[in-house]
Design a protein around this motif. Structure first.
Motif, mmCIF file in Angstrom:
data_model
loop_
_atom_site.group_PDB
_atom_site.id
_atom_site.type_symbol
_atom_site.label_atom_id
_atom_site.label_comp_id
_atom_site.label_asym_id
_atom_site.label_seq_id
_atom_site.Cartn_x
_atom_site.Cartn_y
_atom_site.Cartn_z
ATOM 1 N N ASP A 27 0.847 -1.214 -0.175
ATOM 2 C CA ASP A 27 -0.054 0.039 0.027
ATOM 3 C C ASP A 27 0.846 1.229 -0.114
ATOM 4 O O ASP A 27 1.022 1.747 0.892
ATOM 5 C CB ASP A 27 -0.851 0.012 1.300
ATOM 6 N N SER A 28 1.390 1.678 -1.042
ATOM 7 C CA SER A 28 2.330 2.477 -1.184
ATOM 8 C C SER A 28 1.811 3.883 -0.913
ATOM 9 O O SER A 28 2.550 4.936 -0.492
ATOM 10 C CB SER A 28 2.932 2.670 -2.791
ATOM 11 N N PRO A 87 -7.185 -7.379 1.850
ATOM 12 C CA PRO A 87 -8.479 -7.352 1.203
ATOM 13 C C PRO A 87 -9.556 -6.710 2.220
ATOM 14 O O PRO A 87 -10.491 -6.110 1.773
ATOM 15 C CB PRO A 87 -9.095 -8.627 0.898
ATOM 16 N N GLN A 88 -9.432 -6.718 3.489
ATOM 17 C CA GLN A 88 -10.307 -6.354 4.540
ATOM 18 C C GLN A 88 -9.947 -4.794 4.884
ATOM 19 O O GLN A 88 -10.746 -4.196 5.502
ATOM 20 C CB GLN A 88 -10.338 -7.375 5.871
ATOM 21 N N GLY A 89 -8.967 -4.389 4.435
ATOM 22 C CA GLY A 89 -8.605 -2.974 4.768
ATOM 23 C C GLY A 89 -7.656 -2.770 5.926
ATOM 24 O O GLY A 89 -7.364 -1.987 6.305
ATOM 25 N N TYR A 90 -7.195 -4.017 6.596
ATOM 26 C CA TYR A 90 -6.315 -3.883 7.543
ATOM 27 C C TYR A 90 -4.932 -3.750 7.141
ATOM 28 O O TYR A 90 -4.430 -4.221 6.285
ATOM 29 C CB TYR A 90 -6.430 -5.386 8.482
ATOM 30 N N ARG A 91 -4.160 -2.949 7.936
ATOM 31 C CA ARG A 91 -2.750 -2.443 7.651
ATOM 32 C C ARG A 91 -1.749 -2.828 8.341
ATOM 33 O O ARG A 91 -2.088 -2.789 9.647
ATOM 34 C CB ARG A 91 -2.750 -0.770 7.202
ATOM 35 N N VAL A 95 6.899 -5.401 13.071
ATOM 36 C CA VAL A 95 5.540 -5.376 12.639
ATOM 37 C C VAL A 95 4.774 -4.411 13.390
ATOM 38 O O VAL A 95 4.575 -4.738 14.677
ATOM 39 C CB VAL A 95 4.796 -6.230 11.931
ATOM 40 N N SER A 96 3.690 -3.592 12.866
ATOM 41 C CA SER A 96 3.078 -2.927 13.784
ATOM 42 C C SER A 96 1.826 -2.389 13.127
ATOM 43 O O SER A 96 1.800 -2.675 11.708
ATOM 44 C CB SER A 96 3.713 -1.681 14.492
ATOM 45 N N SER A 97 0.757 -1.967 13.791
ATOM 46 C CA SER A 97 -0.363 -1.554 13.130
ATOM 47 C C SER A 97 -1.275 -0.675 14.175
ATOM 48 O O SER A 97 -0.668 -0.618 15.379
ATOM 49 C CB SER A 97 -1.334 -2.749 12.941
ATOM 50 N N ILE A 98 -1.904 0.232 13.489
ATOM 51 C CA ILE A 98 -2.665 1.449 14.179
ATOM 52 C C ILE A 98 -3.914 0.672 14.682
ATOM 53 O O ILE A 98 -4.749 0.646 13.922
ATOM 54 C CB ILE A 98 -2.815 2.795 13.693
ATOM 55 N N ASP A 99 -4.183 0.204 15.832
ATOM 56 C CA ASP A 99 -5.270 -0.616 16.219
ATOM 57 C C ASP A 99 -5.338 -0.261 17.852
ATOM 58 O O ASP A 99 -4.402 -0.748 18.569
ATOM 59 C CB ASP A 99 -4.873 -2.001 15.891
ATOM 60 N N VAL A 116 -3.031 -10.889 16.303
ATOM 61 C CA VAL A 116 -3.281 -12.040 15.500
ATOM 62 C C VAL A 116 -2.994 -11.623 14.016
ATOM 63 O O VAL A 116 -2.525 -12.353 13.373
ATOM 64 C CB VAL A 116 -4.885 -12.215 15.646
ATOM 65 N N GLU A 117 -3.341 -10.554 13.667
ATOM 66 C CA GLU A 117 -3.056 -10.063 12.269
ATOM 67 C C GLU A 117 -1.554 -10.011 12.204
ATOM 68 O O GLU A 117 -1.021 -10.343 11.061
ATOM 69 C CB GLU A 117 -3.598 -8.497 12.093
ATOM 70 N N HIS A 118 -0.895 -9.270 12.973
ATOM 71 C CA HIS A 118 0.740 -9.508 13.021
ATOM 72 C C HIS A 118 1.074 -11.202 12.691
ATOM 73 O O HIS A 118 2.047 -11.016 11.878
ATOM 74 C CB HIS A 118 1.262 -9.157 14.294
ATOM 75 N N ASP A 119 0.554 -11.978 13.522
ATOM 76 C CA ASP A 119 1.112 -13.228 13.119
ATOM 77 C C ASP A 119 0.680 -13.800 11.886
ATOM 78 O O ASP A 119 1.358 -14.731 11.004
ATOM 79 C CB ASP A 119 0.747 -14.176 14.133
ATOM 80 N N ARG A 120 -0.507 -13.430 11.710
ATOM 81 C CA ARG A 120 -0.960 -13.705 10.180
ATOM 82 C C ARG A 120 0.044 -13.295 9.020
ATOM 83 O O ARG A 120 0.283 -14.024 7.895
ATOM 84 C CB ARG A 120 -2.396 -13.326 9.837
#
Length: 236
Positions: A55-56, A86-90, A190-194, A202-206
């Motif tokens: 996602d540039s 596809p679910q929009g998770y970054r 890895v990280s996410s704004i959540d 869970v998303e990080h591991d995926r």
């Protein structure tokens, strides 16, 4: 209480012994042989894999909590990307590789660098990141900067193994030095704004599982310290 003091004394003695050993071991001037092949991050990490694509447009989300001057000193390569499913998770990915990770060039830990850049460290704990190739000993932490809550998962590899503590790092350094090598290191984050840290991990591991499945064996060893074929055990 006594047992804890004994353990602390033993660890201190081992660390002291390690320092003495390192002082008498000849220090190689060049990397005569690596435990695993060098890695070119741009080539090793695909721009699209599994359900994730680059996602540039959102690359600005990635936070490097170290100054560029320090990054240039510590590492030869730094890769920062944002991926989306596809679910929009970054997921924000930051990987830093340094060919020389002894002494002053040892990688700085995110739980130190994030607060140094103004983040509040809400939580930090050791973690085992389950993958099809085995478990990665890493760390989870939750950070906050204003309204931005950013759960983080990271680990650090030295040579061909993952190290989690200062003691493990020193032991790995001694092992590589005794064989005439200069240890190289890699910091994978890895990280996410959540606001939901459990969901984030869970998303990080995926994401990690999908990435490792899409990388070559030699690159997977450098990224995670894991080798061999995937097991049939369920990882998530």
């Amino acid at each position: 209480m006594v047992s804890r003091l004994r353990i602390a004394a033993l660890l201190a003695a081992l660390m002291c012994s390690a320092s003495v050993i390192m002082a008498f071991v000849p220090q190689p001037n060049t990397q005569t042989r690596k435990l695993a092949p060098s890695i070119l991050l741009e080539q090793a990490i695909p721009r699209q894999f599994g359900e994730w694509r680059l996602d540039s447009a959102q690359a600005v989300l990635v936070v490097n909590p170290q100054t560029q001057q320090l990054l240039d000193k510590l590492y030869g390569q730094v890769l920062s990307r944002t991926y989306v499913n596809p679910q929009g998770y970054r997921i924000m990915l930051s990987v830093a590789y340094g060919s020389h990770q002894r002494g002053a060039l040892q990688a700085h830990k995110p739980e130190v660098c994030y607060p140094a850049q103004g983040f509040n460290l809400l939580h930090s704990e050791s973690a085992e990141i389950g993958t099809a190739y085995g478990a990665i000993p890493g760390r989870r932490m939750n950070t906050q900067l204003g309204s931005r809550i950013e759960p983080v998962t990271y680990w650090f590899t030295l040579g061909d193994q993952t190290v989690r503590s200062r003691f493990e790092q020193r032991m790995a350094e001694i092992r590589t030095t005794l064989t005439g090598q200069i240890p190289d290191g890699l910091l994978f984050r890895v990280s996410s704004i959540d606001g939901d840290s459990k969901r984030a991990y869970v998303e990080h591991d995926r994401f990690v599982n999908d990435l490792l499945a899409a990388t070559a064996s030699a690159d997977r060893v450098r990224l995670s310290g894991l080798s061999g074929p995937p097991s049939r055990a369920k990882t998530m």
